[in-house]
Scaffold this active site. Sequence first.
Site, PDB file in Angstrom:
ATOM      1  N   SER A  45      -8.766   2.079  -6.843  1.00 56.54           N
ATOM      2  CA  SER A  45      -7.845   2.241  -6.790  1.00 56.54           C
ATOM      3  C   SER A  45      -6.408   1.431  -7.135  1.00 56.54           C
ATOM      4  CB  SER A  45      -7.477   1.617  -4.995  1.00 56.54           C
ATOM      5  OG  SER A  45      -7.122   1.150  -4.154  1.00 56.54           O
ATOM      6  N   THR A 160      -3.476   1.229  -2.427  1.00 58.26           N
ATOM      7  CA  THR A 160      -2.524   1.038  -3.227  1.00 58.26           C
ATOM      8  C   THR A 160      -2.508  -1.123  -3.116  1.00 58.26           C
ATOM      9  OG1 THR A 160      -1.237   2.117  -4.116  1.00 58.26           O
ATOM     10  CG2 THR A 160       0.417   0.002  -4.184  1.00 58.26           C
ATOM     11  N   THR A 178      -0.729   0.052  -8.471  1.00 54.87           N
ATOM     12  CA  THR A 178      -1.876   0.854  -8.070  1.00 54.87           C
ATOM     13  C   THR A 178      -1.961   1.663  -9.729  1.00 54.87           C
ATOM     14  OG1 THR A 178      -2.421   2.830  -6.597  1.00 54.87           O
ATOM     15  CG2 THR A 178       0.325   2.959  -7.489  1.00 54.87           C
ATOM     16  N   ARG A 188       2.168  11.499 -13.775  1.00 56.84           N
ATOM     17  CA  ARG A 188       2.991  11.599 -12.412  1.00 56.84           C
ATOM     18  C   ARG A 188       3.164  10.404 -11.544  1.00 56.84           C
ATOM     19  NH1 ARG A 188       0.638   8.624  -7.062  1.00 56.84           N
ATOM     20  NH2 ARG A 188       1.218   9.668  -5.575  1.00 56.84           N
ATOM     21  N   THR A 211       1.651   2.507   1.743  1.00 54.30           N
ATOM     22  CA  THR A 211       0.893   2.842   0.621  1.00 54.30           C
ATOM     23  C   THR A 211      -0.095   4.233   1.321  1.00 54.30           C
ATOM     24  OG1 THR A 211      -1.106   2.069   2.659  1.00 54.30           O
ATOM     25  CG2 THR A 211      -0.611   0.328   0.211  1.00 54.30           C
ATOM     26  N   GLY A 212      -0.417   5.252   0.325  1.00 54.96           N
ATOM     27  CA  GLY A 212      -1.030   5.953   1.185  1.00 54.96           C
ATOM     28  C   GLY A 212      -0.021   7.407  -0.080  1.00 54.96           C
TER      29      GLY A 212
END
Length: 305
Positions: A45, A160, A178, A188, A211-212
């Site tokens: 990631s 991340t 990330t 994006r 993160t997420g």
Amino acid sequence: MIFVAGDYQNSGTAITWQHLRSGDSALAAMEQGIRAVEANEADWSVGKGGYPNALGEVELDAGVMDGRTRTSGAVGGLRGFLHPVSVAYAVMERLPHVLLVGDGAARFADDIGAERADLLTEVMRKNFAQWQQDFGRSNGSVALIEAVSRSADPQRKDETTVYLVQDGKGDIAVATSTSGWAWKYPGRLGDTPVAGAGFYADNRYGAAACTGKGELAIRTGLARFTVTLMQMGRSVQEATQEALQDLLRLPDIGTAELQLHAIDAHGGHDVAFIGAAQGSDWHFYYMAKDQDETPIRCPARRVTA
Ligand code: ASP
């Protein structure tokens, strides 16, 4: 001295801690640790070996913020360079700007002599071919927009890299890096390169990083909101709790996952999350004063509506 890191970034935590213990500044120490994560192909990631976008290109995002001055630097959609965190740091140090993206970010990386790399590994080449097949892209039968919106993000749990530090001098800083969502639409940006959304640091109150699902952190200015709550007198635990409960009130929150990491200016910390399925809770790494180089992996705190 305190150091909080997101889960799955253990390849850099001991390095950052060593640098902090030898007296380096928060930002210098975090940069060294995150560079190790970016170079680690086994981390899917971040950096080299990260998941590519829906065209099979690896686009990297990174950001840094110095809590002494609230200066910040970031890059988004950077292709072909191994260490986005160092390029982000150089944006802060060498330009009157905060965020560079795409071709401009790559041009700047080249200008400062940043290390180039082919970021797409063999493993990811195969994963991408599989994704194309699964989502009707090998034969072009499904449009890109359609394929991107149908495919789930398989990497959220890999996360991340987010590092938050208060160094030996009491200075606070944060750094992130990330490859973003797997199979994202080209161009994006998530929250990771967006100051105030994915990261924020202020020596007076503390720092936060997410993160997420980055889209949620952008929509709610989550890292800044968390530090603002501390500025308004909340403890670090109250701040993360309130910020995540606010997020849970979004009408389309569904089962989205997000983890919020925070430290305060007095050595306190808290890491809390929303959305992971019961039994698959999230963790983080924690190190504090006098500790040797072994990071402690701790469970994060679940927040519900
Ligand atoms: N927050 C990152 C993004 O939205 C992804 C992650 O942490 O997994 O790009």
